[in-house]
Design a protein around this motif. Structure first.
Motif, short mmCIF file in Angstrom:
data_model
loop_
_atom_site.label_atom_id
_atom_site.label_comp_id
_atom_site.label_asym_id
_atom_site.label_seq_id
_atom_site.Cartn_x
_atom_site.Cartn_y
_atom_site.Cartn_z
N ARG A 278 3.30 11.51 -0.10
CA ARG A 278 4.16 12.29 0.77
C ARG A 278 4.45 13.64 0.11
O ARG A 278 3.96 13.93 -0.98
CB ARG A 278 5.47 11.54 1.05
CG ARG A 278 5.30 10.12 1.56
CD ARG A 278 4.50 10.01 2.82
NE ARG A 278 5.21 10.55 3.96
CZ ARG A 278 4.71 10.67 5.15
NH1 ARG A 278 3.46 10.31 5.38
NH2 ARG A 278 5.40 11.15 6.14
N PHE B 69 6.13 9.19 -2.76
CA PHE B 69 5.17 8.14 -2.41
C PHE B 69 5.78 7.31 -1.29
O PHE B 69 6.85 6.73 -1.45
CB PHE B 69 4.91 7.29 -3.66
CG PHE B 69 3.84 6.27 -3.49
CD1 PHE B 69 2.51 6.62 -3.43
CD2 PHE B 69 4.16 4.92 -3.42
CE1 PHE B 69 1.53 5.67 -3.31
CE2 PHE B 69 3.19 3.97 -3.29
CZ PHE B 69 1.86 4.34 -3.24
N LYS C 120 6.00 4.09 0.85
CA LYS C 120 5.61 2.69 0.71
C LYS C 120 5.17 2.14 2.06
O LYS C 120 5.85 2.31 3.06
CB LYS C 120 6.80 1.89 0.18
CG LYS C 120 6.38 0.62 -0.46
CD LYS C 120 7.44 -0.14 -1.24
CE LYS C 120 8.87 0.20 -1.03
NZ LYS C 120 9.77 -0.76 -1.69
N ILE C 121 4.02 1.47 2.11
CA ILE C 121 3.54 0.80 3.30
C ILE C 121 3.42 -0.68 2.96
O ILE C 121 2.72 -1.05 2.01
CB ILE C 121 2.17 1.35 3.76
CG1 ILE C 121 2.30 2.82 4.15
CG2 ILE C 121 1.62 0.53 4.92
CD1 ILE C 121 0.99 3.49 4.45
N ARG D 66 0.86 -1.17 0.00
CA ARG D 66 0.00 0.00 0.00
C ARG D 66 0.91 1.23 0.00
O ARG D 66 2.11 1.12 0.16
CB ARG D 66 -0.89 0.01 1.24
CG ARG D 66 -1.82 -1.18 1.35
CD ARG D 66 -2.89 -1.12 0.26
NE ARG D 66 -3.82 -2.21 0.34
CZ ARG D 66 -3.77 -3.30 -0.42
NH1 ARG D 66 -2.79 -3.46 -1.28
NH2 ARG D 66 -4.69 -4.24 -0.32
N GLY D 67 0.31 2.39 -0.14
CA GLY D 67 1.13 3.58 -0.17
C GLY D 67 0.41 4.79 0.36
O GLY D 67 -0.80 4.77 0.57
N ARG D 68 1.18 5.82 0.58
CA ARG D 68 0.63 7.06 1.10
C ARG D 68 1.38 8.21 0.41
O ARG D 68 2.60 8.21 0.37
CB ARG D 68 0.86 7.09 2.61
CG ARG D 68 0.32 8.30 3.29
CD ARG D 68 0.52 8.17 4.79
NE ARG D 68 0.07 9.38 5.44
CZ ARG D 68 -1.16 9.56 5.89
NH1 ARG D 68 -2.05 8.61 5.77
NH2 ARG D 68 -1.49 10.69 6.47
#
Length: 126
Positions: A100, A105, A107-108, A96-98
């Motif tokens: 920034r 981006f 990374k999760i 998943r990502g968020r």
């Protein structure tokens, strides 16, 4: 003409349970699995019941399944069971990502694990 019966994967005095898709990292799960390795099953269940780790409830469920397999499928005595092996493996990883700052981006990574518990019947030394 039917197929032959599958051979047992474990010895006659052992039973196994496997849990897949546990939503935790293998490293964290291995800490909980290490708590119960080599212990008698009643002591291991007690340790898992009072553990502060979130995943301990799922490990306890897997251990109870291994005990039930030993009792119902293999006619083993529950009072003589020990946790012979408890090992952890990797499973899939959700990515998943968020967003920034400055168009980047973050990374999760959300890992999954699998747990295998092998219980063995040992005779008491008098």
């Amino acid at each position: 003409m039917g197929k032959d019966k599958n051979p047992r994967r474990v010895a006659d005095n052992e039973a196994m349970a496997k849990t897949r898709m546990l939503r935790t990292s293998p490293q964290k799960l291995n800490l909980v699995a290490g708590m119960i390795r080599g212990k008698k099953v009643d002591r291991a269940l007690t340790d898992l019941t009072f553990s502060n780790k979130r995943i301990a409830a799922d490990v306890k469920k897997c251990l109870q399944s291994a005990i039930a397999n030993a009792e119902n499928n293999h006619n083993l005595d529950v009072d003589d069971l020990i946790v012979a092996e408890a090992y952890v493996g990797k499973n899939l990883t959700m990515k998943r990502g968020r967003p920034r700052a400055r168009g980047r981006f973050g990374k999760i990574i959300k890992p999954f694990s699998e747990l295998t518990i092998l219980v063995r019947q040992v005779e008491e030394q008098a």
